[in-house]
Write a protein that holds these residues in place. Structure first.
Motif, PDB file in Angstrom:
ATOM      1  N   ARG A   1      -5.026  -5.695  -5.169  1.00 20.17           N
ATOM      2  CA  ARG A   1      -4.784  -4.335  -4.609  1.00 20.17           C
ATOM      3  C   ARG A   1      -3.447  -4.226  -4.568  1.00 20.17           C
ATOM      4  N   HIS A   2      -2.509  -4.865  -4.868  1.00 20.33           N
ATOM      5  CA  HIS A   2      -1.240  -4.438  -4.940  1.00 20.33           C
ATOM      6  C   HIS A   2      -0.486  -5.387  -6.013  1.00 20.33           C
ATOM      7  N   VAL A   3       0.291  -4.605  -7.101  1.00 18.45           N
ATOM      8  CA  VAL A   3       0.736  -5.334  -7.965  1.00 18.45           C
ATOM      9  C   VAL A   3       2.188  -4.833  -7.863  1.00 18.45           C
TER      10      VAL A   3
ATOM     11  N   LEU B   1       3.276  -1.232   3.587  1.00 21.56           N
ATOM     12  CA  LEU B   1       3.058  -1.985   2.307  1.00 21.56           C
ATOM     13  C   LEU B   1       2.270  -3.165   2.292  1.00 21.56           C
ATOM     14  N   PRO B   2       0.931  -3.227   1.955  1.00 18.08           N
ATOM     15  CA  PRO B   2       0.321  -4.640   1.969  1.00 18.08           C
ATOM     16  C   PRO B   2       0.990  -5.707   1.096  1.00 18.08           C
ATOM     17  N   ASP B   3       0.531  -6.960   1.545  1.00 20.68           N
ATOM     18  CA  ASP B   3       0.769  -8.078   0.785  1.00 20.68           C
ATOM     19  C   ASP B   3       0.579  -7.839  -0.708  1.00 20.68           C
TER      20      ASP B   3
ATOM     21  N   PRO C   1      -4.797   0.017  -6.155  1.00 24.76           N
ATOM     22  CA  PRO C   1      -4.300   1.029  -5.301  1.00 24.76           C
ATOM     23  C   PRO C   1      -2.641   1.087  -4.969  1.00 24.76           C
ATOM     24  N   HIS C   2      -2.043  -0.160  -5.065  1.00 32.86           N
ATOM     25  CA  HIS C   2      -0.494  -0.058  -4.849  1.00 32.86           C
ATOM     26  C   HIS C   2       0.257  -0.852  -6.020  1.00 32.86           C
ATOM     27  N   LEU C   3       1.078  -0.165  -6.468  1.00 33.79           N
ATOM     28  CA  LEU C   3       2.032  -0.532  -7.637  1.00 33.79           C
ATOM     29  C   LEU C   3       3.675  -0.178  -7.148  1.00 33.79           C
TER      30      LEU C   3
ATOM     31  N   THR D   1      -0.619   4.288  -4.669  1.00 36.67           N
ATOM     32  CA  THR D   1       0.477   4.397  -4.093  1.00 36.67           C
ATOM     33  C   THR D   1       1.651   3.848  -4.911  1.00 36.67           C
ATOM     34  N   LEU D   2       2.618   4.575  -5.334  1.00 30.18           N
ATOM     35  CA  LEU D   2       3.480   3.926  -6.399  1.00 30.18           C
ATOM     36  C   LEU D   2       5.063   3.837  -5.361  1.00 30.18           C
ATOM     37  N   THR D   3       5.386   2.442  -5.219  1.00 33.01           N
ATOM     38  CA  THR D   3       6.689   2.339  -4.212  1.00 33.01           C
ATOM     39  C   THR D   3       7.690   1.915  -5.181  1.00 33.01           C
ATOM     40  N   LEU D   4       8.704   2.769  -5.053  1.00 39.05           N
ATOM     41  CA  LEU D   4      10.091   2.502  -5.953  1.00 39.05           C
ATOM     42  C   LEU D   4      10.902   1.726  -4.984  1.00 39.05           C
ATOM     43  N   CYS D   5      11.553   0.586  -5.457  1.00 33.60           N
ATOM     44  CA  CYS D   5      12.338  -0.104  -4.784  1.00 33.60           C
ATOM     45  C   CYS D   5      13.622   0.365  -5.428  1.00 33.60           C
ATOM     46  N   VAL D   6      14.551   0.885  -4.554  1.00 29.64           N
ATOM     47  CA  VAL D   6      15.648   1.289  -5.071  1.00 29.64           C
ATOM     48  C   VAL D   6      16.962   0.829  -3.936  1.00 29.64           C
TER      49      VAL D   6
END
Ligand code: IPE
Ligand code: IPE
Ligand code: MG
Length: 546
Positions: free
Chosen positions: A307-309, A474-476, A351-353, A426-431
Motif C-alpha cells: 500500500r505504501h512504498v 500518511l499510512p504505515d 496507492p502511496h509512494l 499519492t506521491l509524498t515528497l519529503c523536503v
C-alpha cells in the motif's frame, strides 16, 4: 441532511434570546412536513424528500432536536478536547451517521465500516471546529466559547479580547494552529470518498467547503456569523462542480440505485438555486507514459502489492563522479528516474509512494549543491512543468517549511491543491524532512496540548501521537527501498516505517527505472510479515501440535 444540520446549527448559534423558541418552531414545522410528505421551505422539503424516498428512520430525530435546543440554551464550557469531542459527537454524530449508513446501504449496497465511521467522525470534528472559530466573536458576546478553554489560555487569548473582534497576534496564532488541526481532520475524512463514486462527489464538496471556510478564517476574514468571506465565486465553483459530479455519478449508477420497493416516490423538489453556467469538469488524467523498453508490470501479485512504498533515492553524487561530472549533474539525472518510478507505481497500482528529496541533514553540503537540489525540487513540484502531474497523481509533501525558498513552497502548496482530487497515486515528497525533527515537532505540539489541559496524559496513545506528525494521513510504510548500496535509514520515516520491509539495491538512483521498483515489490511480496506475531508455518505447527 447537511442543510438541515446547518439550519439547526445556525439557529442554535444565532445568539438570540429566542434561539430555543426558533428551534422549537423549526422542529414543529419539520414534524408537520414529515407527516405530510412535503413542505414549503426548501431545506425541509429536501429532507422530507430524502426521508420518504429512502424510508429513512426518523426515530432519532426528536433526541437530536432536544440536544440542539439544549445547546442553544446552555452550552457548557469545555475544559478539555475530550469533553469537546464527546459533546459534539453526541450532538451531531449519531443521527447523521445512522441516516447516512441506511441511505447508502439501501441505495448502493455499500455498508459503512469502522473506517468510514471514523472518517465521518473526523469530518464532524472539523465542521464543529470551523464553526467554533467562525463564531468566536459572537459567542464571546454571549460569554461562552465553543473551544476547550485551556486552548485559549495557552495562547493568552481572553473572552474580552474576542469581544473586541481585534485580530491580535495571539488570536492569529490560535486560529492558525486550530486551522492546521482542522485541515488534518479533513485529510482523515477524505477516506470516505473512496467508498462509493456517487457519494464521493458530495463528500468531497463538503470537505472543500470546509477548507474554503478555513482559509478565509486563516486570512482573518469574519469570525462571526454568515458565510461571508469565503469568496462567493470560489464557493459557487466548488458547489456547482460538486453538484455536476454528483449528478453525473448518480446518473451513471442509475440502474442500481432504486429506492426500496413500495416506497412512495414524490416528485423531486425544484432546484434550490437558479441554474448558473456549469464549470467545465477538470481534464481527465493521462495514462502513465509507457516504459521505454516496453516492460510491463508483473502480474499476479494480487493483494501483495504494497500500500505504501517509500524510497531513499541515493547515489546521485557517485553516479556523477563515475562519469567525471559535477555532483549536481547526478541530481538532475535523478529526475528522470523519479518520473519513471512514478509511472511504474501507477502501473502497478501502488496507492502511496513517498520519496526522500532532501533531508534535514543535507544542509551540511556545499551551498551550491543544496541550491541545485532545491531548484530541481521546485521544478519537479511545479504542476505546469512536471508531466507526472498530468497523470492520476496527487501530490503531498512532508517536512519543515523553515529555510525552504518561497518559490519551492509555493510550487509544493499549489500542486498539492491542484491535484487534491486525484486518487490513483499519492506521491509524498519529503523536503527538508528529518524523522527526528518530525517526531520532536509532534511531541512539542502534543506537550503544549497536555500542558494546556486539552489532552489528558492518559489519552496519549500511538494513534493520537500520529495525529501530530507532519502528515497524519500518511499510512504505515510497507516497503522501504534504498538505492546506492548503503544499508541505513538516514533519518527517513522512523515512525511510519517501524514495521516496513527493507530492500537495499546497489543500483545508483539515476540508473534505476520502474523495473527496479517492480523487482523490489516482487521481493517484498515473497516475504512473510509477522508484526511480532507468529508466521503462517509456525502458527500452523502450533495448531497441529495441539
Ligand atoms: C542522494 O544522492 C540525493 C540527495 C541526498 C539529495 P547523494 O547526493 O547522496 O549521492 P551520493 O550518496 O553522494 O552518491
Ligand atoms: C539520504 O541520503 C537523503 C536523501 C536521499 C534525500 P544521504 O546521502 O544524505 O544519506 P547519508 O548521509 O549517506 O546517510
Ligand atoms: Mg548519499
Amino acid at each position: 441532511m447537511y442543510g438541515h444540520g446547518r439550519v439547526l446549527d445556525d439557529l442554535s448559534d444565532s445568539g438570540r434570546a429566542d434561539a430555543a423558541e426558533r428551534i422549537d418552531a423549526w422542529v414543529r414545522a419539520m414534524e408537520e412536513d414529515l407527516a405530510r410528505g412535503t413542505g414549503t421551505d426548501p431545506v425541509r422539503r429536501a429532507l422530507t424528500h430524502a426521508v420518504t424516498t429512502w424510508d429513512l428512520p426518523t426515530g432519532q430525530l426528536p433526541a437530536s432536536f432536544a440536544t440542539y435546543r439544549r445547546d442553544a440554551a446552555e452550552r457548557p464550557g469545555f475544559t478539555s478536547w475530550e469533553q469537546w469531542h464527546a459533546y459534539w459527537h453526541a450532538l451531531s454524530f449519531p443521527v447523521g451517521v445512522t441516516r447516512l449508513a441506511t441511505l447508502l446501504g439501501e441505495a448502493t449496497g455499500t455498508r459503512l465500516g469502522p473506517r468510514d465511521a471514523e472518517a465521518l467522525r473526523r469530518w464532524t470534528d472539523a465542521f464543529n471546529l470551523v464553526d467554533a472559530l467562525r463564531d468566536l466573536r459572537q459567542d464571546a458576546h454571549l460569554g461562552r466559547v465553543a473551544l476547550p478553554l485551556p486552548v485559549l489560555a495557552a495562547h493568552g487569548v481572553t473572552l474580552a479580547d474576542l469581544r473586541t473582534g481585534r485580530r491580535t497576534p495571539q488570536l492569529h496564532a490560535l486560529v492558525r494552529e486550530l486551522a492546521v488541526t482542522a485541515h488534518g481532520w479533513l485529510d482523515d475524512a477524505d477516506g470516505l470518498a473512496d467508498r462509493h463514486p456517487a457519494l464521493a462527489a458530495s463528500w468531497r464538496t463538503l470537505i472543500r467547503l470546509q477548507r474554503l471556510q478555513l482559509r478565509a478564517l486563516e486570512r482573518g476574514r469574519p469570525r462571526s456569523g454568515g458565510r461571508r468571506g469565503t469568496g462567493r465565486l470560489r464557493r459557487a465553483l466548488v458547489l456547482h462542480t460538486g453538484r455536476l459530479h454528483a449528478a453525473l455519478n448518480w446518473r451513471r449508477l442509475g440502474a442500481v440505485l432504486t429506492p426500496p420497493q413500495g416506497a412512495p416516490v414524490p416528485a423531486p423538489p425544484p432546484p434550490l438555486t437558479p441554474v448558473v453556467p456549469r464549470p467545465r469538469p477538470a481534464e481527465p488524467p493521462l495514462p502513465p507514459r509507457p516504459h521505454a523498453g516496453g516492460a510491463r508490470p508483473p502480474a499476479g501479485l494480487g493483494d501483495r502489492v504494497p500500500r505504501h512504498v517509500a524510497i531513499i533515492m541515493d547515489g546521485n553524487g557517485r553516479w556523477a563522479a563515475e562519469r567525471g561530472l559535477p555532483r549536481p549533474r547526478g541530481h538532475a539525472a535523478g529526475q528522470s528516474a523519479l518520473r519513471d518510478v512514478v509511472y511504474g507505481a501507477l502501473e502497478l497500482g501502488i496507492p502511496h509512494l513517498t520519496l526522500y528529496g532532501l533531508s534535514t541533514e543535507n544542509w551540511k553540503r556545499p551551498a551550491a549543491e543544496v541550491e541545485e537540489i532545491l531548484r530541481l525540487l521546485g521544478e519537479g513540484a511545479d504542476a505546469d512543468r512536471e508531466e507526472v502531474f498530468a497523470r492520476d497523481v496527487r501530490l503531498w509533501w512532508s517536512g519543515l517549511p523553515e529555510g525552504l525558498p518561497a518559490g519551492l513552497l509555493d510550487a509544493l502548496e499549489s500542486t498539492v491543491r491542484r491535484t487534491a482530487h486525484r486518487r490513483g497515486l499519492t506521491l509524498t515528497l519529503c523536503v527538508n524532512y528529518g524523522g527526528r525533527a518530525e517526531i520532536t515537532a509532534a511531541a512539542r505540539k502534543l506537550a503544549g496540548d497536555v500542558a494546556g489541559g486539552g489532552v489528558h496524559p492518559s489519552a496519549v496513545t500511538a494513534p493520537l501521537f500520529a495525529r501530530y506528525l507532519h502528515r497524519p494521513a500518511l499510512p504505515d510504510v510497507d516497503l522501504l527501498i534504498r538505492t546506492g548500496g548503503d544499508h541505513r535509514l538516514s533519518n527517513f520515516l522512523p515512525w511510519q516505517a517501524a514495521y516496513a520491509e527493507l530492500v537495499f539495491l546497489d543500483t545508483l538512483w539515476p540508473d534505476l527505472d520502474r523495473t527496479g521498483l517492480w523487482r523490489a515489490v516482487e521481493t517484498y511480496a515473497r516475504r512473510e510479515r509477522r508484526f511480532g506475531g507468529l508466521g503462517e508455518a509456525a502458527a500452523q505447527g502450533r495448531i497441529e501440535s495441539t
